[in-house]
Design a protein around this motif. Structure first.
Motif, mmCIF file in Angstrom:
data_model
loop_
_atom_site.group_PDB
_atom_site.id
_atom_site.type_symbol
_atom_site.label_atom_id
_atom_site.label_comp_id
_atom_site.label_asym_id
_atom_site.label_seq_id
_atom_site.Cartn_x
_atom_site.Cartn_y
_atom_site.Cartn_z
ATOM 1 N N PRO A 1 0.809 -1.225 0.000
ATOM 2 C CA PRO A 1 0.000 0.000 0.000
ATOM 3 C C PRO A 1 0.839 1.271 0.000
ATOM 4 N N LEU A 2 0.317 2.309 -0.637
ATOM 5 C CA LEU A 2 0.971 3.613 -0.574
ATOM 6 C C LEU A 2 0.763 4.175 0.825
ATOM 7 N N PRO A 3 1.828 4.742 1.409
ATOM 8 C CA PRO A 3 1.636 5.364 2.718
ATOM 9 C C PRO A 3 0.677 6.540 2.609
ATOM 10 N N SER B 1 5.533 2.766 -3.546
ATOM 11 C CA SER B 1 6.224 3.945 -3.020
ATOM 12 C C SER B 1 7.628 3.514 -2.628
ATOM 13 N N VAL B 2 8.607 3.893 -3.426
ATOM 14 C CA VAL B 2 9.934 3.308 -3.245
ATOM 15 C C VAL B 2 10.674 3.920 -2.038
ATOM 16 N N LEU C 1 6.841 3.006 -10.467
ATOM 17 C CA LEU C 1 7.813 3.281 -9.404
ATOM 18 C C LEU C 1 7.675 4.736 -8.988
ATOM 19 N N SER C 2 7.036 4.961 -7.837
ATOM 20 C CA SER C 2 6.856 6.340 -7.387
ATOM 21 C C SER C 2 7.815 6.636 -6.237
ATOM 22 N N PHE C 3 8.055 7.906 -5.994
ATOM 23 C CA PHE C 3 8.977 8.345 -4.931
ATOM 24 C C PHE C 3 10.330 7.659 -5.070
#
Ligand SMILES: [Zn+2]
Length: 359
Positions: A43-45, A79-80, A141-143
């Motif tokens: 999950p995305l924070p 969220s990397v 791939l985000s962050f």
């Protein structure tokens, strides 16, 4: 390629109004080709979106299948290096800036140090699990950057005011081992050794992309990889996109199929037209991969804690259309976020005009 339209569809607030099949149907009517979604396996924070899915029949798999049935390509987001829980649990992941200060979270953003191979391995295992379980068309791939809260960089922010990371013991050790440069002094590293330091940082981010890509492709070799990039060029904040955030097209290209560049013009307090078109053109010269301009659909950062940014309170139809027009040299656009399209039909009309080349 036809003009591609995608959407960042995080959060679950749409479930109050739409069933899963209705959501897919709505995206078709909005001209959407790609959906960037989140899942509960990785999950995305929490940032500003509702992270808990409702208990009324929504499942990640049902949503993925409903979109696939409508030929919408699904990218599962990860969220990397934005990770409040790892930041809290692992002191050695807390980034250190050029003055030796430990990263202090402000607002929602909590960056972690990108150089820990053990954490990267855990992330790779998670991505393999998502790929195997949800069978996405792609991984988003985000962050994926060295820490930086770039949304707070205003056009008049001096580069000297921007914190640079990461000068932790592990990063300095790796820099020495991997480049042969012995200095551990941030001042020397940021001056005499700047070119070597930036190249090394960019290699850490590119290597991260490579490991995560391999984890997904081991499960499904047809998966493609989309990277969360920036609407910043060499002249913005002294090439901070490479020197602070450590994204360089030539380092990333071997591992990336598509880039989305965040042109959050209201957040960044820029006029959408020249700002977007100039930077798309610059990026186009640096990479031949798919380039998507990610445009804001609604005003953000309006809370009192961000008042010093003096941002506009709304995005007008003219602003949004100017942003779309400025994106015509990209391969397509993304909209952040789907909520704005659901809330405002004029955004959808403009988007369809863009897609049909009738702006
Ligand atoms: Zn570090």
């Amino acid at each position: 390629m036809d003009r591609l339209v995608g959407v960042k569809a995080y959060g679950y607030d749409w479930c109050d109004e739409l069933t899963v099949p209705q959501a897919a149907e709505r995206m078709v009517r909005q001209g959407i080709d790609w959906a960037l979604v989140q899942n509960q396996l990785d999950p995305l924070p929490g940032s500003a979106v509702d992270q808990q899915p409702p208990e009324n029949g929504y499942t990640d798999r049902a949503f993925r299948e409903a979109l696939g049935d409508k030929d919408i390509r699904v990218f599962q987001s990860t969220s990397v290096f934005f990770d409040p829980s790892d930041f809290a649990r692992h002191p050695d992941l807390r980034p250190i800036d050029q003055h030796g200060r430990v990263f202090e979270p402000f607002g929602w953003y909590v960056g972690v140090c990108p150089s820990d191979p053990k954490r990267l391995q855990r992330k790779a295992e998670r991505i393999a699990e998502v790929t195997s379980s949800l069978r996405p068309d792609g991984i988003f791939l985000s962050f994926i950057r060295f820490p930086g809260f770039w949304e707070l960089w205003m056009p008049d922010t001096p580069r000297a005011d921007i914190a640079e990371y990461c000068f932790c013991e592990r990063c300095l050790d790796r820099f020495r081992i991997e480049t042969g440069n012995d200095s551990r002094d941030p001042r020397t590293i940021r001056n005499e050794l700047r070119a070597e330091w930036t190249a090394w940082q960019c290699s850490v981010i590119a290597e991260t992309a490579g490991v995560l890509r391999a984890a997904a492709l081991d499960v499904d070799p047809t998966v493609t990889v989309l990277l969360n990039g920036f609407g910043l060029g060499r002249t913005d904040f002294g090439n901070a996109v490479e020197e602070v955030l450590a994204q360089r097209f030539s380092s990333l290209d071997p591992y990336i199929d598509h880039y989305e560049l965040m042109f959050y013009f209201q957040i960044q307090r820029r006029e959408p037209g020249p700002y977007i078109s100039g930077r798309v053109r610059e990026a186009r010269q640096l990479t031949s991969r798919t380039l998507l301009a990610c445009l804001q659909g609604g005003a953000e950062y309006l809370e009192p804690e961000y008042a010093s940014g003096h941002r506009k309170r709304e995005i007008t139809d003219a602003d949004f259309r100017a942003a779309l027009k400025a994106s015509t040299e990209a391969d397509g656009v993304l909209v952040y976020s789907w909520r704005d399209l659901l809330a405002d039909p004029t955004r959808v009309t403009a988007l369809l005009d863009y897609k049909n080349d009738s702006l």
